[in-house]
Design a protein around this motif. Structure first.
Motif, short mmCIF file in Angstrom:
data_model
loop_
_atom_site.label_atom_id
_atom_site.label_comp_id
_atom_site.label_asym_id
_atom_site.label_seq_id
_atom_site.Cartn_x
_atom_site.Cartn_y
_atom_site.Cartn_z
N LEU A 94 -39.98 -45.25 -32.40
CA LEU A 94 -38.99 -44.27 -31.96
C LEU A 94 -37.84 -44.28 -32.95
O LEU A 94 -37.22 -45.33 -33.18
N ILE A 95 -37.56 -43.12 -33.55
CA ILE A 95 -36.42 -42.98 -34.45
C ILE A 95 -35.40 -42.10 -33.75
O ILE A 95 -35.69 -40.96 -33.37
N VAL A 96 -34.20 -42.63 -33.56
CA VAL A 96 -33.11 -41.90 -32.91
C VAL A 96 -32.04 -41.61 -33.95
O VAL A 96 -31.62 -42.51 -34.68
N SER A 97 -31.63 -40.36 -34.01
CA SER A 97 -30.55 -40.02 -34.94
C SER A 97 -29.62 -39.01 -34.30
O SER A 97 -30.03 -38.23 -33.43
N PRO A 98 -28.37 -38.98 -34.72
CA PRO A 98 -27.51 -37.84 -34.36
C PRO A 98 -27.90 -36.63 -35.20
O PRO A 98 -28.61 -36.75 -36.21
N GLY A 99 -27.45 -35.48 -34.75
CA GLY A 99 -27.65 -34.25 -35.50
C GLY A 99 -26.35 -33.48 -35.57
O GLY A 99 -25.32 -33.91 -35.03
N LEU A 158 -36.07 -38.45 -32.06
CA LEU A 158 -35.17 -37.82 -31.10
C LEU A 158 -33.83 -37.56 -31.78
O LEU A 158 -33.19 -38.49 -32.28
N GLU A 159 -33.43 -36.28 -31.82
CA GLU A 159 -32.15 -35.89 -32.42
C GLU A 159 -31.18 -35.47 -31.33
O GLU A 159 -31.48 -34.59 -30.52
N VAL A 160 -30.01 -36.10 -31.33
CA VAL A 160 -28.97 -35.80 -30.35
C VAL A 160 -27.73 -35.32 -31.10
O VAL A 160 -27.20 -36.06 -31.94
N PRO A 161 -27.26 -34.10 -30.86
CA PRO A 161 -26.04 -33.63 -31.54
C PRO A 161 -24.91 -34.65 -31.39
O PRO A 161 -24.70 -35.20 -30.31
N TYR A 162 -24.19 -34.90 -32.46
CA TYR A 162 -23.24 -36.01 -32.40
C TYR A 162 -22.09 -35.76 -31.44
O TYR A 162 -21.52 -36.71 -30.89
#
Length: 519
Positions: A94-99, A158-162
């Motif tokens: 699982l790679i989690v990053s902000p977007g 999974l990209e979550v807007p910062y």
């Protein structure tokens, strides 16, 4: 009320995540705020590619998803090569990053802006999703963990807007669902069992998809008296000291010819791909029984008995459905075990030295280097899954050192060693600093041939001049000492064995450089 970053970390804990590999950056600070003491262990490699390989090593040892947290833009894209490796080898990650923030207008020049970073990761992951609300974030995360448990395990992003990470919401993180593995359909199992029961010359091919089914594979092979060969990713699923073992020898011509003569072949959790055989597609003249959790793999090549399901329950039911075998039913036939034993003779003294220095249950983490695929793949015997890590399909360089760090973090106290070449190590040699920081007693064996030996060899075979393959390298032991580790030069196998033994009791990494054996 909790923020998005806090909800995310709480959800990771709910899904039994205990370690995160990653590097903090401006846009992921709301995640790192909640990764503090008592929540999740944070391991900070020196590059996001190293974080990805470390998560890969963690996953291969534990069977649970390795988790990477990056910042947006370059941080995330640095991890893409590791995601590609995990995808090809069916490793859960699982790679989690902000977007970029909600309502972001493309081309506005924000820090770390990428044209479409979620689409970029979709090219190397099974899924890549950008979410727009916090409830959606929790739903998507839960569905990703369900995918890990019910389908072919591969990396997801999974990209979550910062700005969403900083928002608050009065919502509860749901508990993780308990998902049971699914067996193949009973009618298919009965038909496959009938074919195997009637076979006079059965054989087994075992891949990485059978890692959770080692006990079932061993029981079935014994019941059928079937010689068993593994792929590189399946190495250790069937104990290599077993009389029926042909080791990880699917690439050896004599083994492939032996399989061609079998009247029924049972292949479990393997693509039977070019990276498994190193040659043209495997020719099987007898009937093929395939067990795979991925239905799309069941007819490459076409199987007479395709069984779509998880390996462990499917093999358990298959064994129960087998008819009793009459004495003498199996035809006695010489196996190509001697060809497997003789393979990679040039590298055998080095491999035997490393094997002798390591405890039986140690893990050896390999790079895409000649000493690994020509030497250790067949020469380093292992008896359990998760003890031989190797970047098979994607074939990336620089995998071994950071993946070994992940393997050591995954199973504290288990001996772990690295086997690599001078070219591959220089892709991720900076992770020596991470191993020093963690105090990991990590032997790092570097077989030095002054560059990219396999490519140099291929150039010579094709009549090409050797361009770009002869590399200047540092004094690797001195470089390790500069990082705060230890380092020695070994002239031959006896010195190598002694140095590895000492390294296992030395805090931090010990780089052991040895020249490539002549050949």
């Amino acid at each position: 009320m909790p923020t998005g970053g806090e909800l995310l970390v709480t959800a990771l804990r709910a899904h039994h995540v205990d370690v995160v590999f990653g590097i903090p950056g401006t846009h992921n600070l709301e995640i790192y705020r909640h990764l503090g003491p008592g929540r999740l262990r944070v391991v900070t490699p020196r590059h996001e590619q190293g974080a990805g390989y470390a998560a890969d090593g963690y996953a291969r040892v534990t069977g649970r998803p390795g988790v990477v947290v990056t910042t947006s833009g370059p941080g995330l894209l640095n991890a893409a090569a590791a995601a590609g490796q995990a995808y090809s080898d069916s490793v859960p990650m699982l790679i989690v990053s902000p977007g970029m923030p909600l309502g972001h207008e493309q081309g506005s020049g924000l820090l770390h802006e990428v044209k479409d970073q979620s689409a970029a990761m979709a090219a190397v992951c099974a899924r890549s999703e950008r979410v727009g609300t916090l409830p959606e974030m929790l739903r998507v995360l839960a569905s990703m963990f369900t995918d890990f448990a019910t389908g072919r395990p591969r990396p997801v992003h999974l990209e979550v807007p910062y700005d969403l990470l900083a928002r608050t919401a009065d919502i509860t993180v749901p508990a993780a669902a308990r998902v049971l593995p699914r067996a193949a359909e009973e009618s298919g199992i009965r038909a496959a069992a009938a074919a195997l029961s009637a076979a006079g010359r059965p054989a087994l091919i075992v891949g990485g998809g059978a890692r959770n089914a080692a006990a079932e594979v061993r029981a079935l092979a014994g019941l059928l008296a079937a010689p068993t060969v593994t792929t590189a990713n399946g190495k250790g699923v069937f104990p290599e000291g077993h009389p029926l073992s042909l080791g990880a020898g699917l690439h050896i011509p004599e083994v492939r010819e032996f399989l061609r003569r079998a009247d029924v072949v049972l292949a479990v959790g393997t693509e039977l791909a070019e990276t498994d055989t190193w040659d043209e597609p495997l020719r099987l003249d007898g009937r093929l029984v395939r067990v795979d959790i991925d239905p799309s793999q069941l007819h490459r090549p076409t199987a007479a008995h395709p069984l779509a399901g998880d390996a462990a329950p499917t093999l358990a039911r298959l064994r129960r459905a087998l008819a009793p075998r009459a004495p003498g039913r199996r035809r006695r036939e010489a196996t190509p075990r001697s060809a497997v034993t003789a393979y990679g003779r040039r590298w055998r003294p080095l491999i035997e030295a490393v094997r002798a220095a390591l405890p039986e249950d140690a893990a050896l983490v390999n790079d895409s280097a000649q000493v690994c695929y020509f030497g250790a793949l067949t020469g380093f015997a292992v008896e359990q899954p998760g003890r031989f890590l190797y970047p098979t399909g994607f074939g990336t360089l620089g995998y071994a050192l950071p993946a070994a760090i992940g393997a050591a973090v995954a199973d504290p106290g288990r001996p772990v060693a690295v086997l690599t070449g001078d070219g591959g190590l220089q892709f991720t040699v900076n992770e020596l600093a991470t191993a020093v920081e963690l105090g990991l007693p990590l032997p790092v064996v570097v077989v030095n041939n002054g560059g990219y030996g396999m490519i140099r060899q291929e150039m010579a075979e094709r009549g090409c001049p050797p361009v770009g393959v002869d590399l200047h390298g540092p004094d690797f032991p001195a470089l390790s000492r500069a990082y705060g580790g230890a380092g020695v030069h070994a002239a031959g196998p006896a010195e190598l064995r002694a140095a590895v033994a000492v390294a296992l009791t030395t805090p931090g990494p010990t780089v052991i450089e040895i020249p490539e054996p002549p050949g």
